[in-house]
Design an enzyme around this catalytic site. Structure first.
Site, mmCIF file in Angstrom:
data_model
loop_
_atom_site.group_PDB
_atom_site.id
_atom_site.type_symbol
_atom_site.label_atom_id
_atom_site.label_comp_id
_atom_site.label_asym_id
_atom_site.label_seq_id
_atom_site.Cartn_x
_atom_site.Cartn_y
_atom_site.Cartn_z
ATOM 1 N N TYR A 1 34.607 33.667 30.344
ATOM 2 C CA TYR A 1 35.358 33.437 29.504
ATOM 3 C C TYR A 1 35.072 33.010 28.186
ATOM 4 O O TYR A 1 36.120 32.709 26.803
ATOM 5 C CB TYR A 1 36.294 31.673 30.190
ATOM 6 C CG TYR A 1 37.910 31.424 30.978
ATOM 7 C CD1 TYR A 1 39.075 32.317 29.999
ATOM 8 C CD2 TYR A 1 37.429 31.695 32.415
ATOM 9 C CE1 TYR A 1 39.907 32.404 30.818
ATOM 10 C CE2 TYR A 1 38.836 31.479 32.841
ATOM 11 C CZ TYR A 1 40.162 31.759 32.521
ATOM 12 O OH TYR A 1 41.699 32.354 33.008
ATOM 13 N N ARG B 1 40.503 23.111 42.790
ATOM 14 C CA ARG B 1 39.301 23.915 42.754
ATOM 15 C C ARG B 1 37.739 23.544 42.560
ATOM 16 O O ARG B 1 37.040 24.251 43.297
ATOM 17 C CB ARG B 1 40.451 24.170 41.188
ATOM 18 C CG ARG B 1 39.387 24.638 40.501
ATOM 19 C CD ARG B 1 39.990 26.596 41.268
ATOM 20 N NE ARG B 1 38.723 27.911 40.366
ATOM 21 C CZ ARG B 1 37.515 27.199 40.726
ATOM 22 N NH1 ARG B 1 36.703 27.282 40.972
ATOM 23 N NH2 ARG B 1 37.650 28.955 39.595
ATOM 24 N N HIS C 1 46.852 21.749 35.242
ATOM 25 C CA HIS C 1 46.685 23.743 34.294
ATOM 26 C C HIS C 1 46.638 22.799 32.763
ATOM 27 O O HIS C 1 47.296 23.252 31.763
ATOM 28 C CB HIS C 1 47.959 24.699 34.529
ATOM 29 C CG HIS C 1 47.268 24.954 34.635
ATOM 30 N ND1 HIS C 1 48.291 26.291 33.353
ATOM 31 C CD2 HIS C 1 46.243 26.217 34.935
ATOM 32 C CE1 HIS C 1 47.503 27.705 33.514
ATOM 33 N NE2 HIS C 1 46.351 27.754 34.378
ATOM 34 N N HIS D 1 44.230 36.719 28.889
ATOM 35 C CA HIS D 1 44.131 35.375 29.304
ATOM 36 C C HIS D 1 45.590 34.567 28.444
ATOM 37 O O HIS D 1 45.540 33.226 27.926
ATOM 38 C CB HIS D 1 43.357 35.173 29.513
ATOM 39 C CG HIS D 1 43.611 33.615 31.073
ATOM 40 N ND1 HIS D 1 43.531 32.454 30.427
ATOM 41 C CD2 HIS D 1 44.226 33.305 31.735
ATOM 42 C CE1 HIS D 1 43.948 31.741 31.454
ATOM 43 N NE2 HIS D 1 44.397 32.442 32.675
ATOM 44 N N ARG E 1 37.073 37.791 28.860
ATOM 45 C CA ARG E 1 38.227 37.486 28.703
ATOM 46 C C ARG E 1 39.101 36.527 27.253
ATOM 47 O O ARG E 1 39.053 35.180 27.224
ATOM 48 C CB ARG E 1 38.856 36.469 30.453
ATOM 49 C CG ARG E 1 40.368 35.962 30.582
ATOM 50 C CD ARG E 1 40.245 35.657 31.948
ATOM 51 N NE ARG E 1 39.649 36.115 33.036
ATOM 52 C CZ ARG E 1 39.060 36.691 34.178
ATOM 53 N NH1 ARG E 1 38.789 35.110 34.228
ATOM 54 N NH2 ARG E 1 38.637 37.348 34.932
ATOM 55 N N ASP F 1 41.647 34.921 25.208
ATOM 56 C CA ASP F 1 42.706 34.385 24.930
ATOM 57 C C ASP F 1 42.790 33.541 23.682
ATOM 58 O O ASP F 1 42.123 33.937 22.619
ATOM 59 C CB ASP F 1 42.169 32.969 26.240
ATOM 60 C CG ASP F 1 43.129 31.617 26.383
ATOM 61 O OD1 ASP F 1 44.146 31.594 25.847
ATOM 62 O OD2 ASP F 1 42.974 31.853 27.795
ATOM 63 N N GLU G 1 51.285 21.363 33.520
ATOM 64 C CA GLU G 1 51.000 21.452 32.092
ATOM 65 C C GLU G 1 51.857 21.096 30.814
ATOM 66 O O GLU G 1 51.887 20.252 30.907
ATOM 67 C CB GLU G 1 52.544 22.970 31.908
ATOM 68 C CG GLU G 1 52.247 23.903 32.709
ATOM 69 C CD GLU G 1 51.622 25.300 33.398
ATOM 70 O OE1 GLU G 1 50.722 25.105 32.151
ATOM 71 O OE2 GLU G 1 51.237 26.144 34.251
#
Length: 447
Positions: free
Chosen positions: A154, A87, A133, A353, A162, A164, A381
């Site tokens: 974010y 990424r 992640h 999100h 965003r 969260d 994760e």
């Protein structure tokens, strides 16, 4: 809790004891940014930042500048930033060819007197088949946990945010455990290299090392030897998972299976794995009241307004809506009775999100896991499971849920959700083509 699995995992989890005062919930993205910057500035021992990406924009610059300032102020500080390898080396989706954030990282290292190493973790040889992640920032003896990455939206740097979840847990044993896994389980791997230094190796040349890292991660766990299996009060258990049937996946399924009265699930992308759907169906059959909160398609981070040129990525929010509509249609009777409540989140042009689960009045799962097939099979994760057997943390828990539900609308019928004829022409054309060649199922598994 009823033991509904032959090899039940939850009773065996070791956890770290907490006091209610040791867990605080940050209510907004802007407040999360201020909290993070304050903690970085006050750090005296260590700062480990782990995120999918640290973006080259104003908010990302603010975070990286704060890390360099902290290092200059206290040279003895142990600082590391860990992001996804692949990424970091590409530009934004749909923005044309770009050098990626790695070029910016290298420029920052070259122009600063202090050293803030930024490591890239390759979970797979291709981003499509798995990314880093993991969530959670370890700052001294606290863990700042959120599903958010680090960029303008974010962190609500300007006009859009965003939404969260944001939690701060003050617990040395938990911080030590998460720090140990990142330092020794990731950074020390031969597959992991610094992105802020020039002459990066090619991903192809790391193929064998990446395979070895992924193999080891399938059996990796957080060190919880300082914890206990006793459930005498409020506690937290860190969970890790990558690949099929991993401990985190099993814990998620067991949590749903343990629900007796109330289950709340948040996911930004409605594309539930078959195992999750199966346990939800069983919970409904047991009489459990279930709330599922998802983002409206216009609140999806992949949404592109119909007024803009069509890109394939713009079809994703509509695919998720199709999946949600099918689910609602199958469970219309439960919706009518009020046992099942599907909520769409929308707040202007902002995006959604949130991930996680609330089970009865006992369990709260903090996670970056999207509860979709990709999270259950491909990405690396983690999660923090808060267990509250005595109801010591119910008020903050209820306040967080109230904050989440503030911008939601309940779906009364599957008919209220749009269908293919209602979609923009480019989206409808693409989805018809996908349906004809029968690759829709494959898309649901990897997106």
């Amino acid at each position: 809790m009823p033991l509904l699995f032959k090899r039940s995992l939850l009773p065996k989890l070791r956890s770290f004891a907490l006091t209610p005062e040791a867990v605080s919930i940050v209510s907004s993205a802007a407040e999360f940014r201020r909290c993070l910057l304050a903690k970085i500035a006050a750090a005296t021992q260590r700062i480990y930042i782990v995120a999918l990406y640290l973006q080259q924009d104003e908010a990302g610059q603010e975070i990286l500048d704060a890390l360099h300032a902290a290092k200059l102020k206290r040279p003895e500080l142990e600082i590391a930033v860990v992001v996804d390898w692949l990424r970091a080396q590409r530009g934004l989706i749909g923005a044309g060819k770009q050098p990626g954030n790695a070029a910016w990282y290298q420029d920052m290292t070259r122009t600063h007197q202090s050293e803030v190493p930024i490591y890239g973790v390759p979970v797979q040889t291709r981003e499509l088949f798995g990314v880093l992640h993991l969530k959670g920032f370890v700052i001294d003896d606290s863990v700042v946990y959120s599903g958010a990455s680090l960029n303008n939206v974010y962190l609500h740097k300007f006009d859009k945010y965003r939404f969260d979840r944001y939690h701060v847990l003050q617990n040395q044993a938990l911080a030590d455990s998460m720090h140990h896994l990142v330092k020794h389980g990731l950074i020390e791997s031969k597959a992991v290299h610094r992105l802020d230094l020039p002459n990066l190796p090619s991903t192809r040349s790391l193929r064998n090392d990446i395979g070895d890292l992924r193999s080891r991660l399938k059996y990796a766990t957080y060190d919880t030897s300082a914890g206990s299996t006793a459930r005498e009060g409020l506690s937290v258990s860190p969970l890790l998972g990558v690949g099929k049937n991993n401990p985190l996946n099993r814990a998620i399924l067991e949590l749903i299976a343990s629900a007796q009265q109330q289950l709340t699930i948040c996911t930004p992308y409605f594309n539930l794995p078959l195992g999750v759907i199966r346990e939800i169906n069983r919970a409904l059959a047991r009489g459990v009241k279930i709330d599922i909160v998802v983002g409206d398609k216009t609140a999806n981070d992949f949404y592109i307004p119909p007024s803009e040129p069509f890109k394939v990525i713009a079809a994703l929010p509509y695919l998720y809506e199709i999946s949600l509509r099918r689910f609602a249609k199958r469970h219309q009777r439960n919706i009518d009775s009020g046992q099942l409540n599907l909520h769409l989140w929308r707040d202007g042009d902002n995006t959604y999100h949130l991930k996680g689960m609330w089970v009865d009045q006992r369990y709260t799962l903090l996670t970056g896991n999207n509860l979709n097939p990709r999270a259950f099979r491909l990405d690396l994760e983690n999660a923090l499971l808060i267990d509250d057997p005595k109801g010591e943390w119910l008020e903050p828990r209820a306040q967080e849920l109230e904050n989440i539900f503030r911008h939601t609308t309940r779906i009364d019928s599957f008919h209220t959700l749009e269908t293919l004829p209602d979609y923009p022409a480019g989206v409808a054309k693409f989805l018809k083509r996908v349906s004809r060649v029968r690759i829709e199922r494959l898309l649901y598994r990897i997106l």
